[in-house]
Design an enzyme around this catalytic site. Structure first.
Site, PDB file in Angstrom:
ATOM      1  N   SER A   1       0.842  -1.196   0.000  1.00  0.00           N
ATOM      2  CA  SER A   1       0.000   0.000   0.000  1.00  0.00           C
ATOM      3  C   SER A   1       0.875   1.243   0.000  1.00  0.00           C
ATOM      4  CB  SER A   1      -0.902   0.018   1.232  1.00  0.00           C
ATOM      5  OG  SER A   1      -1.568   1.259   1.333  1.00  0.00           O
TER       6      SER A   1
ATOM      7  N   HIS B   1      -1.092  -1.394  -4.200  1.00  0.00           N
ATOM      8  CA  HIS B   1      -2.401  -1.117  -3.605  1.00  0.00           C
ATOM      9  C   HIS B   1      -2.547   0.393  -3.442  1.00  0.00           C
ATOM     10  CE1 HIS B   1      -6.020  -2.452  -1.525  1.00  0.00           C
ATOM     11  NE2 HIS B   1      -5.799  -1.490  -0.638  1.00  0.00           N
TER      12      HIS B   1
ATOM     13  N   ASP C   1      -4.961   3.288  -2.163  1.00  0.00           N
ATOM     14  CA  ASP C   1      -6.098   3.588  -1.298  1.00  0.00           C
ATOM     15  C   ASP C   1      -6.644   4.985  -1.567  1.00  0.00           C
ATOM     16  OD1 ASP C   1      -6.402   1.258   0.453  1.00  0.00           O
ATOM     17  OD2 ASP C   1      -4.410   1.767   1.184  1.00  0.00           O
TER      18      ASP C   1
ATOM     19  N   MET D   1      -9.396   7.697  -0.356  1.00  0.00           N
ATOM     20  CA  MET D   1     -10.276   8.050   0.758  1.00  0.00           C
ATOM     21  C   MET D   1     -10.844   9.449   0.542  1.00  0.00           C
ATOM     22  SD  MET D   1      -8.186   6.400   3.980  1.00  0.00           S
ATOM     23  CE  MET D   1      -6.606   7.170   3.653  1.00  0.00           C
TER      24      MET D   1
ATOM     25  N   HIS E   1      -8.454   0.689  -4.404  1.00  0.00           N
ATOM     26  CA  HIS E   1      -9.430   0.455  -3.342  1.00  0.00           C
ATOM     27  C   HIS E   1     -10.136   1.779  -3.046  1.00  0.00           C
ATOM     28  CE1 HIS E   1      -9.970  -0.543   1.238  1.00  0.00           C
ATOM     29  NE2 HIS E   1     -11.124  -0.542   0.590  1.00  0.00           N
TER      30      HIS E   1
ATOM     31  N   MET F   1     -12.418   3.842  -0.968  1.00  0.00           N
ATOM     32  CA  MET F   1     -13.114   4.062   0.296  1.00  0.00           C
ATOM     33  C   MET F   1     -13.846   5.391   0.184  1.00  0.00           C
ATOM     34  SD  MET F   1     -10.277   2.674   3.016  1.00  0.00           S
ATOM     35  CE  MET F   1      -8.823   3.040   2.007  1.00  0.00           C
TER      36      MET F   1
ATOM     37  N   MET G   1     -11.412  -6.143   5.267  1.00  0.00           N
ATOM     38  CA  MET G   1     -10.667  -5.177   6.071  1.00  0.00           C
ATOM     39  C   MET G   1     -10.441  -5.754   7.462  1.00  0.00           C
ATOM     40  SD  MET G   1      -9.991  -2.597   4.151  1.00  0.00           S
ATOM     41  CE  MET G   1      -9.327  -1.544   5.451  1.00  0.00           C
TER      42      MET G   1
ATOM     43  N   ASP H   1      -6.503  -6.527   4.280  1.00  0.00           N
ATOM     44  CA  ASP H   1      -5.836  -5.234   4.405  1.00  0.00           C
ATOM     45  C   ASP H   1      -5.973  -4.727   5.833  1.00  0.00           C
ATOM     46  OD1 ASP H   1      -4.909  -2.642   4.206  1.00  0.00           O
ATOM     47  OD2 ASP H   1      -6.324  -2.010   2.672  1.00  0.00           O
TER      48      ASP H   1
END
Length: 232
Positions: A8, A33, A35, A37, A66, A68, A137, A175
């Site tokens: 990540s 990865h 992320d 957000m 990913h 979120m 998660m 994760d």
């Protein structure tokens, strides 16, 4: 079923991001990865399409994105254009999860679906045949530095059994809070895609990556982790 490390980059040194990505690739990490957000679905804000577009192609690694974010269907096409190979949305963030899954598939990406620690794994059972990867998660999304939630192991076992009962060769990604000293437990429970942030990027990136890769390669050589058949 392949065993894959997905560092990540949220934990990477952004002054040297391209170099660090290459180091992870050279030492056995097949995925990156990424992320995303939004400050709404989770409290934190990270990065989005412009950053992905700037790093996609910097290595030969798969861009494992990913989301979120709330109502993620709004951004699916944009992340495809930015370079996502796998796009994972949260069950809890979708107004119509089947519509989001269909949109990701329509855009030509692999479909990932994620669940938070407080969501029962049974809530995704009817969706497993429609996705390529389930992301479990093992910490609460949006907060760094959390410890692995031990109950996640039972959730991984249940998910792997559900997939096997349906005859699915499903990727199960995990994760949150995974380090060299607990990754074998996660693999033994039935996961095959491992996300690690601080455990890769804090310290010697090459050594950290190669240690993870060695553990995953050992699982592949043995034909899988020692997945428990005990009742849950």
């Amino acid at each position: 079923m392949g065993y894959i490390l997905a560092p990540s980059i949220l934990s990477a040194d952004f002054k040297n991001l391209g170099e660090q990505m290459k180091i992870t690739e050279e030492n056995g990490a097949r995925y990156v990865h990424f992320d995303v957000m939004d400050g709404m679905f989770v409290p934190s804000i990270s990065f989005g399409m412009p950053v992905l577009k700037s790093i996609a192609g910097a290595t030969g690694q798969v861009m494992d994105v990913h989301l979120m974010v709330q109502d993620p269907i709004r951004y699916i096409e944009a992340f495809k254009e930015a370079g996502a190979d796998i796009l994972t949305v949260h069950l809890e963030a979708c107004k119509d999860v089947r519509a989001a899954i269909g949109k990701i598939r329509e855009c030509g990406m692999k479909v990932g679906l994620s669940v938070c620690p407080d969501t029962a794994i049974e809530e995704v059972e009817d969706l497993l045949a429609d996705i390529d990867m389930l992301l479990i998660m093992s910490v609460h999304p949006g907060f760094g530095g959390q410890k692995f939630i031990p109950g996640s192991l039972d959730k991984i076992r249940k998910a792997r059994r559900m997939a096997r009962d349906k005859g699915l060769d499903l990727d199960i990604e995990v994760d949150g809070g995974i380090y060299h000293d607990n990754v074998q437990d996660v693999l033994d429970a039935g996961a095959n895609v491992i996300v690690a942030g601080s455990a890769v990027f804090k310290g010697d990136v090459a050594d950290n990556t190669s240690r993870f890769a060695g553990i995953l390669d050992s699982c592949a050589t043995k034909g899988g982790g020692r997945i428990s058949s005990d009742k849950i």
